[in-house]
Design a protein around this motif. Structure first.
Motif, PDB file in Angstrom:
ATOM      1  N   ILE A 149       1.339  -1.321   0.255  1.00  0.00           N
ATOM      2  CA  ILE A 149      -0.044   0.352   0.049  1.00  0.00           C
ATOM      3  C   ILE A 149       1.141   1.104   0.415  1.00  0.00           C
ATOM      4  O   ILE A 149       0.330   2.374  -1.371  1.00  0.00           O
ATOM      5  N   GLY A 150       1.752   1.596   0.965  1.00  0.00           N
ATOM      6  CA  GLY A 150       2.692   2.589   0.966  1.00  0.00           C
ATOM      7  C   GLY A 150       3.371   3.028  -0.594  1.00  0.00           C
ATOM      8  O   GLY A 150       3.572   4.394  -0.513  1.00  0.00           O
ATOM      9  N   SER A 151       3.937   1.893  -0.662  1.00  0.00           N
ATOM     10  CA  SER A 151       5.128   2.415  -1.445  1.00  0.00           C
ATOM     11  C   SER A 151       4.695   2.603  -3.203  1.00  0.00           C
ATOM     12  O   SER A 151       5.146   2.754  -3.802  1.00  0.00           O
ATOM     13  N   ARG A 152       3.101   1.982  -3.395  1.00  0.00           N
ATOM     14  CA  ARG A 152       3.417   1.472  -4.340  1.00  0.00           C
ATOM     15  C   ARG A 152       1.873   3.184  -4.945  1.00  0.00           C
ATOM     16  O   ARG A 152       1.350   3.519  -5.926  1.00  0.00           O
ATOM     17  N   CYS A 153       1.463   4.109  -3.854  1.00  0.00           N
ATOM     18  CA  CYS A 153       0.615   4.970  -4.053  1.00  0.00           C
ATOM     19  C   CYS A 153       1.703   6.238  -5.140  1.00  0.00           C
ATOM     20  O   CYS A 153       2.381   5.600  -5.676  1.00  0.00           O
ATOM     21  N   ASP A 154       0.748   7.382  -5.093  1.00  0.00           N
ATOM     22  CA  ASP A 154       1.055   7.906  -6.082  1.00  0.00           C
ATOM     23  C   ASP A 154       2.221   9.612  -5.458  1.00  0.00           C
ATOM     24  O   ASP A 154       2.792   9.406  -5.953  1.00  0.00           O
ATOM     25  N   VAL A 155       1.912   9.606  -4.278  1.00  0.00           N
ATOM     26  CA  VAL A 155       2.387  10.162  -3.449  1.00  0.00           C
ATOM     27  C   VAL A 155       2.520   9.716  -2.261  1.00  0.00           C
ATOM     28  O   VAL A 155       1.789   9.274  -1.807  1.00  0.00           O
ATOM     29  N   ARG A 156       3.802  10.082  -1.385  1.00  0.00           N
ATOM     30  CA  ARG A 156       4.027   9.407   0.007  1.00  0.00           C
ATOM     31  C   ARG A 156       5.240  10.444   0.600  1.00  0.00           C
ATOM     32  O   ARG A 156       6.062  11.192   0.981  1.00  0.00           O
ATOM     33  N   CYS A 157       4.516  10.791   2.190  1.00  0.00           N
ATOM     34  CA  CYS A 157       4.770  11.519   2.808  1.00  0.00           C
ATOM     35  C   CYS A 157       4.945  10.400   4.055  1.00  0.00           C
ATOM     36  O   CYS A 157       4.108  10.021   4.835  1.00  0.00           O
ATOM     37  N   ALA A 158       6.411  10.548   4.779  1.00  0.00           N
ATOM     38  CA  ALA A 158       6.880  10.171   5.629  1.00  0.00           C
ATOM     39  C   ALA A 158       6.993  10.879   7.004  1.00  0.00           C
ATOM     40  O   ALA A 158       6.916  12.187   6.817  1.00  0.00           O
ATOM     41  N   VAL A 159       6.124  10.720   8.228  1.00  0.00           N
ATOM     42  CA  VAL A 159       6.028  11.395   8.913  1.00  0.00           C
ATOM     43  C   VAL A 159       7.318  11.646  10.168  1.00  0.00           C
ATOM     44  O   VAL A 159       8.236  10.248  10.024  1.00  0.00           O
ATOM     45  N   ALA A 160       8.437  12.387  10.202  1.00  0.00           N
ATOM     46  CA  ALA A 160       9.559  12.332  10.868  1.00  0.00           C
ATOM     47  C   ALA A 160       9.486  11.608  12.185  1.00  0.00           C
ATOM     48  O   ALA A 160       8.871  11.746  12.958  1.00  0.00           O
ATOM     49  N   GLY A 161      10.594  10.879  12.839  1.00  0.00           N
ATOM     50  CA  GLY A 161      10.119   9.795  13.464  1.00  0.00           C
ATOM     51  C   GLY A 161       9.770   8.685  13.617  1.00  0.00           C
ATOM     52  O   GLY A 161       9.863   7.277  14.186  1.00  0.00           O
ATOM     53  N   ALA A 162       9.023   8.648  12.434  1.00  0.00           N
ATOM     54  CA  ALA A 162       8.728   7.303  12.190  1.00  0.00           C
ATOM     55  C   ALA A 162       9.759   6.833  11.392  1.00  0.00           C
ATOM     56  O   ALA A 162      10.828   6.448  10.920  1.00  0.00           O
ATOM     57  N   THR A 163       9.503   5.114  11.929  1.00  0.00           N
ATOM     58  CA  THR A 163       9.416   3.865  11.019  1.00  0.00           C
ATOM     59  C   THR A 163       9.561   3.654  10.033  1.00  0.00           C
ATOM     60  O   THR A 163       7.916   3.129   9.878  1.00  0.00           O
ATOM     61  N   VAL A 164      10.321   3.386   9.490  1.00  0.00           N
ATOM     62  CA  VAL A 164       9.394   3.607   7.815  1.00  0.00           C
ATOM     63  C   VAL A 164      10.087   1.820   6.680  1.00  0.00           C
ATOM     64  O   VAL A 164      11.578   2.408   6.739  1.00  0.00           O
ATOM     65  N   GLY A 165      10.366   0.915   6.255  1.00  0.00           N
ATOM     66  CA  GLY A 165      10.281  -0.495   5.431  1.00  0.00           C
ATOM     67  C   GLY A 165       9.865  -1.243   5.126  1.00  0.00           C
ATOM     68  O   GLY A 165       9.193  -1.804   6.341  1.00  0.00           O
ATOM     69  N   PHE A 166      10.177  -2.408   4.825  1.00  0.00           N
ATOM     70  CA  PHE A 166       9.836  -3.440   4.894  1.00  0.00           C
ATOM     71  C   PHE A 166       9.864  -4.259   5.805  1.00  0.00           C
ATOM     72  O   PHE A 166       9.093  -4.541   6.628  1.00  0.00           O
ATOM     73  N   SER A 167      11.130  -5.213   6.185  1.00  0.00           N
ATOM     74  CA  SER A 167      11.479  -4.836   8.022  1.00  0.00           C
ATOM     75  C   SER A 167      12.191  -3.967   8.366  1.00  0.00           C
ATOM     76  O   SER A 167      13.092  -3.466   8.155  1.00  0.00           O
ATOM     77  N   GLY A 168      11.657  -4.427   9.625  1.00  0.00           N
ATOM     78  CA  GLY A 168      11.552  -3.266  10.638  1.00  0.00           C
ATOM     79  C   GLY A 168      13.257  -3.236  11.509  1.00  0.00           C
ATOM     80  O   GLY A 168      13.973  -4.716  10.889  1.00  0.00           O
ATOM     81  N   PRO A 169      13.896  -3.068  11.375  1.00  0.00           N
ATOM     82  CA  PRO A 169      15.662  -2.877  12.396  1.00  0.00           C
ATOM     83  C   PRO A 169      15.474  -4.276  13.756  1.00  0.00           C
ATOM     84  O   PRO A 169      16.136  -5.074  13.101  1.00  0.00           O
ATOM     85  N   ARG A 170      15.075  -4.342  14.324  1.00  0.00           N
ATOM     86  CA  ARG A 170      14.899  -5.671  15.003  1.00  0.00           C
ATOM     87  C   ARG A 170      14.595  -6.686  14.389  1.00  0.00           C
ATOM     88  O   ARG A 170      15.023  -7.767  15.003  1.00  0.00           O
ATOM     89  N   VAL A 171      13.592  -7.033  13.189  1.00  0.00           N
ATOM     90  CA  VAL A 171      13.397  -7.946  12.652  1.00  0.00           C
ATOM     91  C   VAL A 171      14.767  -8.117  11.778  1.00  0.00           C
ATOM     92  O   VAL A 171      15.393  -9.653  11.505  1.00  0.00           O
ATOM     93  N   VAL A 172      15.162  -6.979  11.745  1.00  0.00           N
ATOM     94  CA  VAL A 172      16.500  -7.628  10.622  1.00  0.00           C
ATOM     95  C   VAL A 172      17.647  -7.899  11.465  1.00  0.00           C
ATOM     96  O   VAL A 172      18.906  -9.057  11.043  1.00  0.00           O
ATOM     97  N   ALA A 173      17.925  -7.196  12.716  1.00  0.00           N
ATOM     98  CA  ALA A 173      18.993  -7.515  13.700  1.00  0.00           C
ATOM     99  C   ALA A 173      18.578  -8.876  13.947  1.00  0.00           C
ATOM    100  O   ALA A 173      19.603  -9.660  14.037  1.00  0.00           O
TER     101      ALA A 173
END
Length: 256
Positions: A149-173
């Motif tokens: 949903i998020g990555s395929r829309c026409d215009v994307r805004c991220a809120v400052a301080g938000a975690t954004v991405g496929f796998s979160g940092p803890r999942v990556v670790a």
């Protein structure tokens, strides 16, 4: 309404409240069936949607609540999102997705995963209709919800301080055994890598949305184009009458 879920900002206030004051959210869709027999799982959807004004512009808004199962996207959420996208197509109002989700709802197994292609099909219909889609990636926006949903829309805004991405940092670790670099998986890094179009403080989102939605909203309703041709004379039944003023292509000058 959800609380502010950004790190260090666990308060009772939600910055989205004023922005969504003009949206009338409908009731939640019916809870999903607990097919997997997950203990104490209630199947409540984290998503509700409604229509109204966002920053003064008519829109349709699906809104995620992170307080409900971490905003995870399951069978009932997919049904709600598909209904919101269909309403946007019918009304020709832009769709504005307010995302706060950890991803797919694992308690539902395959039934939860099927929600992602359902969302993709709903967005394909939105694209085919030429209706705009804006996503606000809030804390957090990860997993299948970000990808589908998020990555395929026409215009994307991220809120400052938000975690954004496929796998979160803890999942990556946990998966790789090595924590990701400092500053990764953030709104700022998503902007630097071109994953979003802007990263804004919450109090700046309303003004940005107003400009984005105004640009995506048609000035006049679009009607199906109809080729000029024959028409029936008013008050007369039977054969179609030809009128010089209604010929297609137009008659050459001086031939009428």
């Amino acid at each position: 309404m959800d609380s502010d879920s950004r790190p260090g900002r666990q308060t009772s206030a939600d910055w989205r409240t004023n922005l969504l004051a003009g949206i009338t959210l409908g009731p939640s869709t019916a809870p999903a069936v607990n097919r997997s027999g997950w203990p104490d799982y209630d199947g409540r959807p984290a998503l509700r949607w409604g229509t109204g004004l966002i920053a003064g512009v008519p829109a349709v808004a699906p809104v995620w609540d992170f307080a409900v199962h971490g905003g995870s996207f399951g069978e009932a959420d997919a049904a709600g999102f598909a209904a919101a996208a269909a309403a946007a197509v019918t009304s020709r109002r832009p769709l504005v997705s307010f995302l706060r989700s950890g991803g797919t709802r694992l308690q539902e197994g395959v039934a939860g995963l099927v929600g992602l292609p359902r969302a993709a099909l709903a967005l394909a219909a939105l694209d085919a209709a030429g209706v705009g889609h804006v996503a606000i990636a809030d804390q957090p926006t990860t997993g299948g919800v970000w990808v589908t949903i998020g990555s395929r829309c026409d215009v994307r805004c991220a809120v400052a301080g938000a975690t954004v991405g496929f796998s979160g940092p803890r999942v990556v670790a946990a998966t790789t055994g090595t924590p990701p670099p400092a500053g990764s998986h953030t709104a700022a890094s998503a902007l630097a890598d071109g994953l979003v179009d802007t990263a804004l403080a919450p109090d700046a989102v309303a003004g940005w949305l107003r400009r984005a939605l105004t640009a995506l909203t048609p000035l006049t309703p679009q009607a199906p184009s109809r080729r000029p041709g024959r028409r029936r004379c008013r008050g007369r039944r039977g054969p179609v009458c030809r009128r010089a003023s209604n010929r297609w292509p137009p008659a050459p000058a001086g031939s009428r």
